[in-house]
Write a protein that holds these residues in place. Structure first.
Motif, PDB file in Angstrom:
ATOM      1  N   THR A 103      16.862   7.368   0.790  1.00  0.00           N
ATOM      2  CA  THR A 103      16.297   6.437   1.766  1.00  0.00           C
ATOM      3  C   THR A 103      15.819   7.212   2.983  1.00  0.00           C
ATOM      4  O   THR A 103      16.250   8.335   3.238  1.00  0.00           O
ATOM      5  CB  THR A 103      17.346   5.397   2.209  1.00  0.00           C
ATOM      6  OG1 THR A 103      18.428   6.071   2.870  1.00  0.00           O
ATOM      7  CG2 THR A 103      17.881   4.626   1.011  1.00  0.00           C
ATOM      8  N   VAL A 148      13.148   6.086  -1.819  1.00  0.00           N
ATOM      9  CA  VAL A 148      12.464   6.958  -2.761  1.00  0.00           C
ATOM     10  C   VAL A 148      13.263   6.917  -4.050  1.00  0.00           C
ATOM     11  O   VAL A 148      14.401   7.393  -4.108  1.00  0.00           O
ATOM     12  CB  VAL A 148      12.360   8.399  -2.235  1.00  0.00           C
ATOM     13  CG1 VAL A 148      11.630   9.275  -3.248  1.00  0.00           C
ATOM     14  CG2 VAL A 148      11.644   8.432  -0.889  1.00  0.00           C
ATOM     15  N   GLN A 182      12.453   2.861   4.130  1.00  0.00           N
ATOM     16  CA  GLN A 182      11.850   3.271   2.865  1.00  0.00           C
ATOM     17  C   GLN A 182      12.928   3.733   1.887  1.00  0.00           C
ATOM     18  O   GLN A 182      13.981   4.223   2.277  1.00  0.00           O
ATOM     19  CB  GLN A 182      10.866   4.420   3.073  1.00  0.00           C
ATOM     20  CG  GLN A 182       9.614   4.052   3.836  1.00  0.00           C
ATOM     21  CD  GLN A 182       9.792   4.095   5.324  1.00  0.00           C
ATOM     22  OE1 GLN A 182      10.466   4.965   5.852  1.00  0.00           O
ATOM     23  NE2 GLN A 182       9.211   3.129   6.016  1.00  0.00           N
ATOM     24  N   GLY A 184      11.459   9.830  -7.086  1.00  0.00           N
ATOM     25  CA  GLY A 184      10.303  10.486  -6.488  1.00  0.00           C
ATOM     26  C   GLY A 184       9.220   9.563  -5.996  1.00  0.00           C
ATOM     27  O   GLY A 184       8.288  10.005  -5.321  1.00  0.00           O
ATOM     28  N   GLU A 186       7.923   6.575  -3.567  1.00  0.00           N
ATOM     29  CA  GLU A 186       8.284   5.904  -2.322  1.00  0.00           C
ATOM     30  C   GLU A 186       8.061   4.405  -2.426  1.00  0.00           C
ATOM     31  O   GLU A 186       7.027   3.939  -2.907  1.00  0.00           O
ATOM     32  CB  GLU A 186       7.480   6.469  -1.151  1.00  0.00           C
ATOM     33  CG  GLU A 186       7.898   5.886   0.191  1.00  0.00           C
ATOM     34  CD  GLU A 186       7.233   6.573   1.365  1.00  0.00           C
ATOM     35  OE1 GLU A 186       6.443   5.906   2.064  1.00  0.00           O
ATOM     36  OE2 GLU A 186       7.491   7.779   1.563  1.00  0.00           O
ATOM     37  N   ARG A 187       9.038   3.640  -1.966  1.00  0.00           N
ATOM     38  CA  ARG A 187       8.957   2.179  -1.948  1.00  0.00           C
ATOM     39  C   ARG A 187       9.311   1.690  -0.558  1.00  0.00           C
ATOM     40  O   ARG A 187      10.164   2.267   0.124  1.00  0.00           O
ATOM     41  CB  ARG A 187       9.936   1.573  -2.963  1.00  0.00           C
ATOM     42  CG  ARG A 187       9.841   2.160  -4.377  1.00  0.00           C
ATOM     43  CD  ARG A 187       8.575   1.729  -5.083  1.00  0.00           C
ATOM     44  NE  ARG A 187       8.540   0.303  -5.329  1.00  0.00           N
ATOM     45  CZ  ARG A 187       9.089  -0.301  -6.384  1.00  0.00           C
ATOM     46  NH1 ARG A 187       9.744   0.413  -7.296  1.00  0.00           N
ATOM     47  NH2 ARG A 187       8.983  -1.603  -6.569  1.00  0.00           N
TER      48      ARG A 187
END
Length: 285
Positions: free
Chosen positions: A60, A31, A29, A34, A36-37
């Motif tokens: 990350t 961030v 993941q 702010g 999250e992806r």
């Protein structure tokens, strides 16, 4: 016995390769400011490049053990009777730790391999493990060959700045270069799973030339057990330097060189302008 191969998104494997070899990929993941992806879910190197250009706050994180457990359970439901799970260096990420925690609860035996590598260094080993599994090799042999390959694989990097590595705490022994970083282009390499300094070079052009020299020399001195070598060139928003390097290497080693952007997560830590070269010897069949 049917062996499934699982890795993580930092292996930088194209979707077509993942599909061809039946590899399962667990995403890391990011961030960004702010938000999250999930890497691979519409999030590739271009997303991080844009964020780096505008100096966004980027962090990350590893997958949770529960995410790995779901991947192991899905593999078992798909017919796997055993699993080899090969991942980014434990010296750079807690991903291996999470995979091992999940392996203890998996419905089938799981062997977790810490590649002690990043990017294509990991990716080449994962593809080889998938080929070994498809060829019917048993789990201990697949793991042994993966570990042999990982141990002989080199990863070298030229970074535009040490700032991102320093912020993320992934700088290892290269921390000693911080005071003089403005005057040099450090050539870094992976040593026992950590980023360490290799050489200090005055210009970016000379640093790229050294990557080429070191790569060619390594390809000409492969271990006795190797049957050829696979070479890859990575970059973060540095195609104008990476493409000529890949072409020159292909001509000098008389073989193909894979060229690709670094994964979003790795790019977030090494920063814009980074170029990496991977040399991965192939074990004989």
């Amino acid at each position: 016995m049917s062996t499934a191969v699982i890795t993580d998104s930092t292996a930088t494997l194209p979707a077509a390769v993942v599909a061809e070899h039946g590899i399962r990929v667990v995403p890391l993941q990011l961030v960004i400011d702010g938000g999250e992806r999930i890497e691979g879910d519409g999030v590739d190197a271009s997303v991080v490049i844009e964020a780096l250009r505008r100096k966004a706050e980027i962090n990350t994180s590893r997958p949770a053990p529960a995410t790995f457990l779901r991947a192991y359970e899905q593999a078992a439901k798909g017919g796997a009777t055993e699993i080899v799970s090969v991942h980014i260096s434990g010296g750079l990420s807690g991903t291996v730790e999470a995979a091992r925690a999940a392996a203890d609860e998996a419905p089938v035996p799981v062997r977790v391999v810490d590649s002690r590598l990043v990017g294509m260094g990991l990716g080449f080993a994962v593809i080889a493990a998938a080929r070994d599994a498809a060829a019917g090799r048993e789990l201990p042999e697949i793991v042994e060959r993966a570990e042999l390959r990982c141990g002989a694989t080199s990863v070298r990097l030229v970074v535009h700045s040490l700032d991102r590595l320093h912020r993320g705490g992934r700088i290892g022994g290269a921390r000693a270069l911080l005071g003089s970083a403005l005057a040099i282009k450090p050539v870094l390499h992976m040593v026992d799973g950590h980023v360490e300094p290799l050489e200090r070079v005055r210009t970016a052009g000379r640093a790229i030339a050294r990557l080429q020299e070191l790569t060619v020399a390594e390809c000409e001195a492969l271990p006795d057990w190797a049957d050829g070598v696979e070479v890859g060139v990575h970059h973060v928003d540095a195609a104008t330097r990476a493409e000529p390097l890949a072409t020159a290497l292909s001509e000098r080693i008389a073989g193909p060189v894979e060229l690709s952007p670094m994964s979003a997560v790795i790019g977030a830590h090494v920063g814009l302008g980074t170029i990496g070269v991977v040399v991965s010897p192939r074990p004989r069949d």
